[in-house]
Write a protein that holds these residues in place. Structure first.
Motif, short mmCIF file in Angstrom:
data_model
loop_
_atom_site.label_atom_id
_atom_site.label_comp_id
_atom_site.label_asym_id
_atom_site.label_seq_id
_atom_site.Cartn_x
_atom_site.Cartn_y
_atom_site.Cartn_z
N VAL A 349 0.84 -1.20 0.00
CA VAL A 349 0.00 0.00 0.00
C VAL A 349 0.87 1.24 0.00
O VAL A 349 0.60 2.23 -0.71
N GLN A 353 -0.05 0.31 -3.97
CA GLN A 353 -1.07 -0.73 -4.14
C GLN A 353 -2.44 -0.19 -3.73
O GLN A 353 -2.58 0.40 -2.66
N GLU A 354 -3.41 -0.39 -4.58
CA GLU A 354 -4.76 0.05 -4.26
C GLU A 354 -5.33 -0.78 -3.12
O GLU A 354 -5.13 -2.00 -3.06
N GLN A 355 -6.00 -0.12 -2.19
CA GLN A 355 -6.61 -0.85 -1.08
C GLN A 355 -7.95 -1.43 -1.53
O GLN A 355 -9.02 -0.92 -1.23
N LEU A 359 -7.77 -6.84 -0.47
CA LEU A 359 -6.71 -6.49 0.47
C LEU A 359 -7.30 -6.19 1.85
O LEU A 359 -6.77 -6.66 2.87
N ASN A 360 -8.38 -5.43 1.88
CA ASN A 360 -9.01 -5.12 3.17
C ASN A 360 -9.52 -6.38 3.86
O ASN A 360 -9.41 -6.51 5.09
N LEU A 392 -0.85 1.09 7.61
CA LEU A 392 -2.16 0.88 7.00
C LEU A 392 -3.14 1.97 7.43
O LEU A 392 -3.88 2.52 6.62
N SER A 395 -2.55 5.12 5.75
CA SER A 395 -2.91 5.08 4.33
C SER A 395 -4.42 4.98 4.13
O SER A 395 -4.87 4.70 3.03
N GLN A 397 -6.66 2.96 6.05
CA GLN A 397 -7.32 1.75 6.52
C GLN A 397 -8.33 2.11 7.60
O GLN A 397 -8.04 2.88 8.51
#
Length: 961
Positions: A349, A353-355, A359-360, A392, A395, A397
């Motif tokens: 990320v 990298q796209e979340q 990924l989530n 995270l 970014s 999250q």
């Protein structure tokens, strides 16, 4: 599979060397040709039917072979491995058979060493290694060895720790170790470079050799020219054998190549090609990877991205296909996998990298296992997990209950293991905790205790931090302090311990680290950190490197650097040539990257420009162009600014205008765009924001329409009354802003009673306070004058008589010899007026460009309006004459005639007099309500001469953070 006998992938990787990466403790298997074994074991064919190139010897010559058939893990077994008769047998057979010897028994002997360490569940210790290397003086690989013997020997010795460097190490042992390694590498290079390619080179051998070479450099073995050549020689075979790699090979190869890059391996075209041919196999083999393979692959993807790997479609696809398997195998991951996976996803990320939902979901699937396995994480894994969760969250999250719980369960283990963290672990942990605090998790149980537990170890290990560690630690401490961390003695000692190392390592900091360090020092100073000689020296040491590295800073780093420099100057940093050069070096890059700044960076940049100009920064063409380049982006991003940015931007606009920024359509549009956001965010402004907003709108004067000012003030001033959170400085700034708004309403004959009530409240809160600041005293004196209160403050004003003022006075006196004229007279503790006609209660103000927004001689500033209104309220008629209309006697005459008319003295000549609504060429006339109103008269005087500079206005010092 029993972990003690696992292959490369049988023993799961653990992070090593404090670098957020897996560290393989692999052991070779001796259980036949299972696909999980890293090195194939070949059985002995019957002695009656040897292969063409396989010769078998007497049991005396190969007496070590019986060790292959039983457990080898006791000290006496190691002694059996270094009996001289074993080496004699190997040397004799090699010498006797010569170029036909394939190295088989040497390989078997190496396997027995590996089997011993596997049974002991540890690599060779220093004593064992020293004994073994002395024993191996005559152990020599030759070009006749086959591929199996080479790969078995090299992999087994590497896994057993034969080549691991120890410190200290006997020079004789070191030389023998280097010679043994060199002879094996030479044989591998020879075999790989054979033309045509040797037929016995196979996929498993290539995978095992690259794994072993990666292991060598990861264990701090020197990257010799032979090692580099061996890695390069293997790369074409990765491509050639790409269709033969099983899932374990794919995972191990990518892990190995990542380790090599992370330890300085050049990413040559051949290396990049090898990575590229492996990536599609991840997709093809995605359902065949075990839990460890998934963990290692995602770690490798993250590490490659962090080392500059292009995010090509195959790379993105490989990451995408692995993420769902994290969820499906979540119950199979051991603690190390969990730590490495969360680290990898955070790192991906961090590198763009796209979340995605996948990924989530993968993150969410792992978090409960952090809690479940909390007691089993190593100290490095604890550091990596907290780093990953902080990254995270930083970014974007979502801060779910699971994430907060995971953080909470790890923090007590930081305290419990505080004495065991290595320097990088300490740096990563404090960075993570600072990041979490900055993201709103400051109330996490145990966080303050964890910070307090780590700080003494910063001092204890101060000499061992890398440049990155030093930068991260000072950034973290500054961030913690900025979010309310108490500046305890332990914290101050940590800062003091690190600062000398900034100077010592100044040439080693990367661009981002330079930006973070200067930001940190500015933040610490802004939070009342004592400016010790060490802090000043650290700042001075870094500034030249801003210039050196100017082309390498990212947009946010440019914004942070200029913010930091401005903040340091605002807190007393001397404006040295190095500081000025740093600013000048950065400004062109603001313009070049103007489209790449985020909203907060734009706000910080304009705030910095305003602060620097207010602190004496020369208004160079570069600075003007920088401001002009940023203004359109304020309007474009107006909806993205948070409340603090809105307040800071309006403060910056006012400060820039106050320091001579010309009024342009872009400036006007920027101010208008920001004002629309003030009302929309009115409930989110803290006291400091409100004070800055009121001050800024007042300072901009007639640039903002009175109706807009009035409605905005109404939405903000009610938040001040009775609010105990306002500091004295904020109350004074607000009081000045309210006075200017009252002045504008008064001059426009509009009701201002509602606002005077707020003025009275603010004045009451500061009237009895003592301040040595002259600007504060003047605000209190002006408020007392407006409200008709007594004021004990005795003010002293510096008086300057400009040439234009003196010329006009002389001309006026010449025209009316009997007229009494006083100059630079302070009335009712107000700033001195230019000319006072005491017999007529008339004030004449010769207004230079500093009285107008952008010096346009049209739009009066708030300070000018306030002075006029205060004089009017005190009973004086005020005539304002723009200085650009007083260039010669002919231009002065119409104004003098007008004054004669107003004081009842008949004019001797006739100028072009017109009492109309004021325009650019007017002389403003305002009168107190008790006197005969004069309207807004002005004189049209024909062609204007060039603008002349009149008396400079005093400027108010304000603070905005």
């Amino acid at each position: 599979m029993d972990r003690s006998s696992a292959g490369i992938s049988g023993q799961y990787t653990r992070p090593g060397n404090d670098d957020n990466q897996p560290k393989d403790h692999a052991a070779s298997s001796s259980r036949g040709r299972s696909r999980h074994a890293p090195v194939r074991q070949w059985g002995h064919p019957p002695r009656t039917a040897p292969g063409r190139n396989e010769l078998y010897y007497s049991s005396a010559a190969c007496s070590f072979q019986h060790l292959q058939r039983r457990s080898v893990n006791h000290p006496q077994d190691f002694n059996n491995l270094i009996k001289q008769e074993i080496m004699d047998g190997l040397v004799n057979q090699s010498d006797r058979i010569g170029h036909r010897y394939d190295g088989k028994h040497h390989g078997q002997y190496a396997s027995s060493i590996k089997k011993y360490t596997s049974g002991a569940k540890r690599p060779l210790n220093r004593t064992e290694q020293s004994q073994l290397i002395s024993f191996l003086q005559n152990f020599t690989a030759t070009p006749s060895w086959n591929w199996r013997s080479l790969t078995t020997t090299f992999h087994s010795f590497t896994s057993a720790g034969v080549f691991t460097p120890h410190n200290p190490m006997d020079e004789r042992v070191k030389r023998t170790q280097a010679a043994l390694l060199s002879t094996l590498l030479d044989a591998i290079i020879f075999k790989c470079n054979q033309k045509p390619h040797a037929r016995d080179i196979d996929a498993q051998g290539v995978a095992n050799l690259l794994w072993a070479m990666a292991k060598l450099v990861d264990n701090r073995q020197e990257r010799t020219p032979e090692l580099n050549k061996a890695v390069a020689a293997l790369m074409p075979h990765v491509n050639a054998l790409k269709d033969q790699f099983i899932p374990q090979h794919t995972a191990n190869l990518l892990w190995a190549m990542t380790k090599l890059v992370d330890n300085g391996q050049e990413r040559t075209p051949e290396f990049k090609e090898a990575v590229a041919v492996l990536l599609p196999h991840i997709n093809a083999q995605k359902d065949q990877f075990n839990a460890q393979g998934i963990a290692n692959l995602l770690w490798a993807m993250a590490k490659l991205a962090d080392n500059g790997q292009e995010r090509i479609p195959e790379f993105k696809e490989a990451v995408a296909v692995l993420l769902p398997h994290v969820n499906s195998k979540k119950n199979q991951f051991i603690p190390q996998h969990i730590a490495n996976l969360l680290w990898a996803m955070a790192k991906l990320v961090d590198n763009g990298q796209e979340q995605t939902p996948e990924l989530n979901e993968a993150v969410a699937a792992l978090l409960p296992h952090v809690n479940a396995q909390k007691a089993n994480f190593t100290r490095q894994e604890i550091a990596n997990l907290l780093w990953a969760m902080a990254k995270l969250v930083g970014s974007g999250q979502e801060q779910t209950a699971g994430l907060k719980e995971a953080v909470a369960v790890l923090l007590p283990h930081v305290n419990a293991q505080k004495a065991h963290f290595k320097p990088q672990g300490i740096a990563n942990l404090l960075w993570a905790m600072a990041k979490l605090v900055g993201s709103g998790l400051e109330r996490a149980p145990g966080l303050k205790e964890a910070v307090a537990a780590l700080l003494p170890h910063v001092n204890a290990q101060k000499a061992d931090f890398t440049p990155q560690g030093i930068a991260n630690l000072l950034w973290a401490i500054a961030k913690l302090v900025d979010n309310g961390q108490e500046q305890t003695p332990g914290l101050k000692q940590a800062v003091a311990a690190l600062l000398p190392h900034v100077n010592a390592q100044k040439a080693l900091f990367k661009p981002q680290e330079i930006a973070n360090l200067l930001w940190a020092m500015a933040k610490l100073v802004d939070n009342r950190q004592e400016q010790t000689p060490e802090l000043k020296e650290a700042t001075v040491a870094l500034l030249p490197h801003v210039n050196i590295q100017k082309a390498h800073f990212k947009p946010q780093e440019i914004a942070n650097l200029l913010w930091a420099v401005a903040k340091l100057v605002d807190n007393g940093q001397e404006r040295t040539p190095e500081l000025n050069e740093a600013v000048a070096a950065l400004l062109p890059h603001v313009n070049a990257q103007k489209a790449n700044f985020q909203s907060q960076s734009i706000a910080n940049l304009l705030w910095a420009m305003a602060k620097l100009m207010g602190s004496g920064q020369e208004r160079t063409q570069g600075l003007k162009e920088t401001v002009a380049a940023l203004l359109p982006h304020v309007k474009a991003q107006k909806a993205n600014f948070q409340s603090q940015s809105i307040a800071n931007l309006l403060w910056a606009m006012a400060k820039l205008v106050d320091n001579g920024l010309k009024q342009t359509p872009e400036l006007n549009e920027t101010v208008a765009a920001l004002l629309t956001q003030v009302n929309a965010n009115k409930d989110q402004f803290i006291p400091q924001h409100i004070a800055n907003l009121l001050w800024a709108m007042a300072k901009l004067g007639e640039l903002i329409e009175l109706d807009v000012v009035t409605s905005t003030f109404k939405s903000l001033v009610y938040r001040i009354s009775g609010n105990p959170q306002f500091s004295q400085q904020e109350i004074l700034m607000s009081l000045w802003g309210v006075m200017v708004c009252c002045a504008r309403l008064s001059l426009d004959s509009k009701n201002n009673n509602w606002l005077e009530k707020h003025m009275d409240d603010l004045f009451t809160r500061v009237e009895n306070t003592s301040s040595d600041n002259e600007e504060d005293q003047r605000i209190i004196a002006m408020a007392a004058s407006w409200l008709g209160r007594t004021c004990s403050v005795v003010l002293h004003y510096q008086t300057i008589i400009s040439k234009n003022q003196a010329d006009f006075r002389d001309q006026l006196k010449s025209s009316i010899p009997s007229l009494k004229i006083e100059e630079e007279k302070s009335l009712n503790s107000l700033p001195p007026v230019d000319l006072l006609l005491p017999d007529h209660n008339m004030v004449i103000e010769i207004q230079g460009p500093s009285h107008y927004v952008g010096g346009d001689f049209k739009t009066r500033k708030g300070s000018t309006l306030l002075k006029i209104a205060l004089l009017q309220k005190a009973g004086f008629e005020v005539i304002e004459i723009p200085v650009n209309r007083l260039c010669n006697q002919d231009l002065m005459k119409p104004y003098i005639d007008q004054i004669k008319t107003r004081i009842g003295f008949p004019p001797q000549g006739h100028g072009s007099v017109s009492l109309k609504r004021r325009r650019a060429d007017e002389a403003y006339v305002t009168a107190d309500k008790g006197r005969q109103p004069s309207g807004h008269g002005y004189l049209t005087t024909g062609e204007h001469s060039e603008e002349q500079t009149g008396k400079p206005a005093k400027r108010k010092k304000t603070n905005s953070r």
